[in-house]
Scaffold this motif. Structure first.
Motif, PDB file in Angstrom:
ATOM      1  N   TYR A   1      12.079   4.921 -13.410  1.00 49.73           N
ATOM      2  CA  TYR A   1      12.291   5.995 -12.427  1.00 49.73           C
ATOM      3  C   TYR A   1      11.279   7.129 -12.574  1.00 49.73           C
ATOM      4  O   TYR A   1      11.226   8.020 -11.710  1.00 49.73           O
ATOM      5  N   SER A   2      10.490   7.115 -13.657  1.00 50.05           N
ATOM      6  CA  SER A   2       9.421   8.112 -13.752  1.00 50.05           C
ATOM      7  C   SER A   2       8.255   7.701 -12.851  1.00 50.05           C
ATOM      8  O   SER A   2       7.377   8.498 -12.550  1.00 50.05           O
ATOM      9  N   VAL A   3       8.253   6.429 -12.422  1.00 50.77           N
ATOM     10  CA  VAL A   3       7.206   5.969 -11.499  1.00 50.77           C
ATOM     11  C   VAL A   3       7.691   6.170 -10.055  1.00 50.77           C
ATOM     12  O   VAL A   3       6.997   6.744  -9.216  1.00 50.77           O
ATOM     13  N   ILE A   4       8.893   5.671  -9.785  1.00 51.67           N
ATOM     14  CA  ILE A   4       9.518   5.897  -8.466  1.00 51.67           C
ATOM     15  C   ILE A   4      10.948   6.348  -8.725  1.00 51.67           C
ATOM     16  O   ILE A   4      11.712   5.632  -9.376  1.00 51.67           O
ATOM     17  N   PRO A   5      11.333   7.536  -8.241  1.00 49.32           N
ATOM     18  CA  PRO A   5      12.682   8.028  -8.515  1.00 49.32           C
ATOM     19  C   PRO A   5      13.754   7.060  -8.002  1.00 49.32           C
ATOM     20  O   PRO A   5      13.566   6.405  -6.979  1.00 49.32           O
ATOM     21  N   LEU A   6      14.876   7.016  -8.725  1.00 48.02           N
ATOM     22  CA  LEU A   6      15.961   6.112  -8.358  1.00 48.02           C
ATOM     23  C   LEU A   6      16.431   6.370  -6.930  1.00 48.02           C
ATOM     24  O   LEU A   6      16.675   5.439  -6.164  1.00 48.02           O
ATOM     25  N   TRP A   7      16.540   7.650  -6.578  1.00 45.51           N
ATOM     26  CA  TRP A   7      17.064   7.949  -5.237  1.00 45.51           C
ATOM     27  C   TRP A   7      16.157   7.351  -4.159  1.00 45.51           C
ATOM     28  O   TRP A   7      16.632   6.859  -3.129  1.00 45.51           O
ATOM     29  N   ALA A   8      14.826   7.379  -4.392  1.00 46.00           N
ATOM     30  CA  ALA A   8      13.888   6.837  -3.396  1.00 46.00           C
ATOM     31  C   ALA A   8      14.072   5.325  -3.279  1.00 46.00           C
ATOM     32  O   ALA A   8      14.109   4.767  -2.176  1.00 46.00           O
TER      33      ALA A   8
ATOM     34  N   ALA B   1       0.836  -1.208   0.000  1.00 45.20           N
ATOM     35  CA  ALA B   1       0.000   0.000   0.000  1.00 45.20           C
ATOM     36  C   ALA B   1       0.868   1.254   0.000  1.00 45.20           C
ATOM     37  O   ALA B   1       0.616   2.210  -0.749  1.00 45.20           O
ATOM     38  N   LEU B   2       1.935   1.227   0.808  1.00 45.91           N
ATOM     39  CA  LEU B   2       2.809   2.404   0.917  1.00 45.91           C
ATOM     40  C   LEU B   2       3.476   2.725  -0.419  1.00 45.91           C
ATOM     41  O   LEU B   2       3.455   3.879  -0.887  1.00 45.91           O
ATOM     42  N   VAL B   3       4.059   1.712  -1.050  1.00 49.47           N
ATOM     43  CA  VAL B   3       4.761   1.936  -2.325  1.00 49.47           C
ATOM     44  C   VAL B   3       3.768   2.367  -3.407  1.00 49.47           C
ATOM     45  O   VAL B   3       4.053   3.250  -4.220  1.00 49.47           O
ATOM     46  N   LEU B   4       2.580   1.769  -3.382  1.00 53.04           N
ATOM     47  CA  LEU B   4       1.564   2.114  -4.386  1.00 53.04           C
ATOM     48  C   LEU B   4       1.139   3.574  -4.240  1.00 53.04           C
ATOM     49  O   LEU B   4       1.097   4.335  -5.225  1.00 53.04           O
ATOM     50  N   ILE B   5       0.858   3.982  -3.027  1.00 59.98           N
ATOM     51  CA  ILE B   5       0.417   5.368  -2.795  1.00 59.98           C
ATOM     52  C   ILE B   5       1.542   6.339  -3.178  1.00 59.98           C
ATOM     53  O   ILE B   5       1.320   7.355  -3.837  1.00 59.98           O
ATOM     54  N   LEU B   6       2.773   5.983  -2.774  1.00 59.50           N
ATOM     55  CA  LEU B   6       3.927   6.837  -3.073  1.00 59.50           C
ATOM     56  C   LEU B   6       4.103   7.002  -4.587  1.00 59.50           C
ATOM     57  O   LEU B   6       4.262   8.123  -5.092  1.00 59.50           O
ATOM     58  N   SER B   7       4.033   5.886  -5.319  1.00 49.52           N
ATOM     59  CA  SER B   7       4.270   5.971  -6.764  1.00 49.52           C
ATOM     60  C   SER B   7       3.144   6.702  -7.477  1.00 49.52           C
ATOM     61  O   SER B   7       3.373   7.445  -8.427  1.00 49.52           O
TER      62      SER B   7
ATOM     63  N   MET C   1       5.172  -2.623 -10.957  1.00 51.87           N
ATOM     64  CA  MET C   1       6.403  -2.252 -10.255  1.00 51.87           C
ATOM     65  C   MET C   1       6.123  -1.901  -8.792  1.00 51.87           C
ATOM     66  O   MET C   1       6.877  -2.301  -7.893  1.00 51.87           O
ATOM     67  N   ALA C   2       5.035  -1.159  -8.561  1.00 56.11           N
ATOM     68  CA  ALA C   2       4.710  -0.775  -7.178  1.00 56.11           C
ATOM     69  C   ALA C   2       4.437  -2.021  -6.342  1.00 56.11           C
ATOM     70  O   ALA C   2       4.902  -2.130  -5.187  1.00 56.11           O
TER      71      ALA C   2
ATOM     72  N   ALA D   1       1.397   9.096  -6.145  1.00 60.62           N
ATOM     73  CA  ALA D   1       1.534  10.512  -5.797  1.00 60.62           C
ATOM     74  C   ALA D   1       2.643  11.169  -6.622  1.00 60.62           C
ATOM     75  O   ALA D   1       2.548  12.345  -7.000  1.00 60.62           O
ATOM     76  N   ILE D   2       3.713  10.393  -6.916  1.00 63.92           N
ATOM     77  CA  ILE D   2       4.845  10.957  -7.663  1.00 63.92           C
ATOM     78  C   ILE D   2       4.493  11.143  -9.141  1.00 63.92           C
ATOM     79  O   ILE D   2       4.883  12.129  -9.764  1.00 63.92           O
TER      80      ILE D   2
END
Ligand code: SF4
Ligand code: SF4
Length: 371
Positions: free
Chosen positions: A141-148, A114-120, A327-328, A122-123
């Motif tokens: 990385y357009s879904v979840i930035p590499l740094w995250a 749930a956390l990763v899904l919401i984060l991605s 991916m999420a 939102a990004i």
């Protein structure tokens, strides 16, 4: 290790074995117990973690149920192993995580996804979450930035490694003074770990007893598939990290690239190993096993299997609009795996390896006479 009913029961049974010695060629446990006449709680824990649960001694024993003595070494040692996981957990306040472990694993998994899904979501820009990103560089990385990914991955995996190391340290200290660890002992232990020698049987037999007196190599091979599958997936991630960090080659990579081949082979092996071991739990004889760890065992096998399967699904849909969702979910399973790693059945690999190393340091000691 505290003196508990399980420790006392196991001590009583290994004292009977120390007098009997019929099974001394079966595995590493019996030669190790023959070096001792008395068994502290730490000794019992050491022997319990040295046992691979092959069940050979249960079916061979003339004193096992229905004999009135009811000797059941695999179950007695498995009960102590389960208690040792709680005892050695680090930090100690997290030891309760081993109780109701199946629930914990399920809960952490659901929350992580749930956390990763919401984060991605939102990004991603509004309306862009389900947009197809056909193999363009940096698509992931357009879904979840590499740094995250790197910060969360390194922090959770680094914490897991620290907690496992501290647990192994607690185990080693509890087992009492040890012989010094040399290169030869390290080599022997590494070989025993990598080949799972003690699941191979002894005294002219091949493998373990799954649910009867018949021997089979299934458990050994499935454990190999799971372990090497996990290691190949880890290698794939590491190669990807080096590609990006040192050569500037961003994912996604071609189907025949090193990280994708390693990850695919690893994912297939991990799936086969975990599903196979789960299937074996359905048919196993309940007598020589400790049922208290069953829910946690099954939850961990499912978590490992889903981590592999969702990775393979992500590979299959990576050029479609389903990629961000896949991916999420995959990263949610991986995050959950790292978080529960030090408080799940995974610790058995660490303690068993430490026990095998300790056994390798004792290899030149002579057995004491039987009673
Ligand atoms: S398990 Fe039974 S047969 Fe084997 S050493 Fe112990 S008492 Fe003897
Ligand atoms: S169950 Fe297998 S590994 Fe464990 S003590 Fe018995 S023979 Fe050894």
């Amino acid at each position: 290790m505290q003196e508990t009913e399980a420790v006392e029961r196991a001590r009583h049974e290994i004292e009977v074995c120390n007098a009997c010695r019929y099974c001394e060629g079966f595995c590493a446990v019996f030669p190790a117990l023959e070096l001792r006449r008395e068994f502290s709680a730490g000794d019992v824990s050491y022997l319990a973690n040295l046992c691979h649960g092959c069940r050979g001694c249960y079916y061979a024993c003339q004193y096992s149920p229905p004999h009135e003595w009811g000797i059941n070494i695999p179950r007695a040692l498995a009960e102590v192993r389960a208690e040792s996981y709680v005892e050695y957990a680090w930090p100690p306040g997290f030891a309760r995580a081993f109780e109701r472990n199946g629930t914990l694993v399920s809960l952490v998994t659901a929350l992580s996804i749930a956390l990763v899904l919401i984060l991605s979501m939102a990004i991603s820009a509004p309306g862009q979450f389900f947009k197809a990103r056909p193999m363009e560089a940096d698509a992931f990385y357009s879904v979840i930035p590499l740094w995250a990914m790197q910060v969360v991955g390194l922090a959770s995996f680094g914490y897991a490694l620290l907690a496992l190391w501290m647990g192994a340290r607690n185990f080693w200290k509890d087992a009492g003074p040890a012989e010094s660890v040399g290169v030869v002992a390290l080599g022997i232990a590494l070989w025993d770990v990598l080949t799972l020698k003690n699941l191979g049987g002894g005294q002219g037999v091949d493998g373990c007893n799954d649910n009867s007196e018949r021997f089979s190599m299934r458990r050994r091979y499935l454990h190999h598939a799971m372990f090497y599958g996990f290691m190949l997936c880890f290698a794939a991630t590491t190669v990807g990290f080096f590609y990006h960090s040192f050569f500037g080659w961003a994912a996604p990579y071609a189907y025949l690239s090193v990280p994708v081949v390693l990850g695919t082979v690893g994912g297939v092996l991990l799936t086969i190993g975990t599903i196979g071991l789960f299937a074996m739990k359905l048919i196993e004889d309940p007598m020589p096993v400790a049922r208290r760890m069953l829910a946690g065992d099954v939850a961990l096998l499912m978590l490992l299997a889903m981590s592999a399967i969702t990775g393979l699904v992500l590979l299959a849909v990576r050029a479609t609009g389903a990629m961000p969702l896949a991916m999420a979910i995959h990263l949610g399973f991986i995050l959950a795996l790292f978080l529960v790693l030090p408080y799940s059945k995974m610790v058995h690999g660490v303690y068993r390896s430490a026990a095998l190393l300790r056994r390798a340091t004792e290899r030149n000691m002579k057995p004491l006479g039987g009673e």
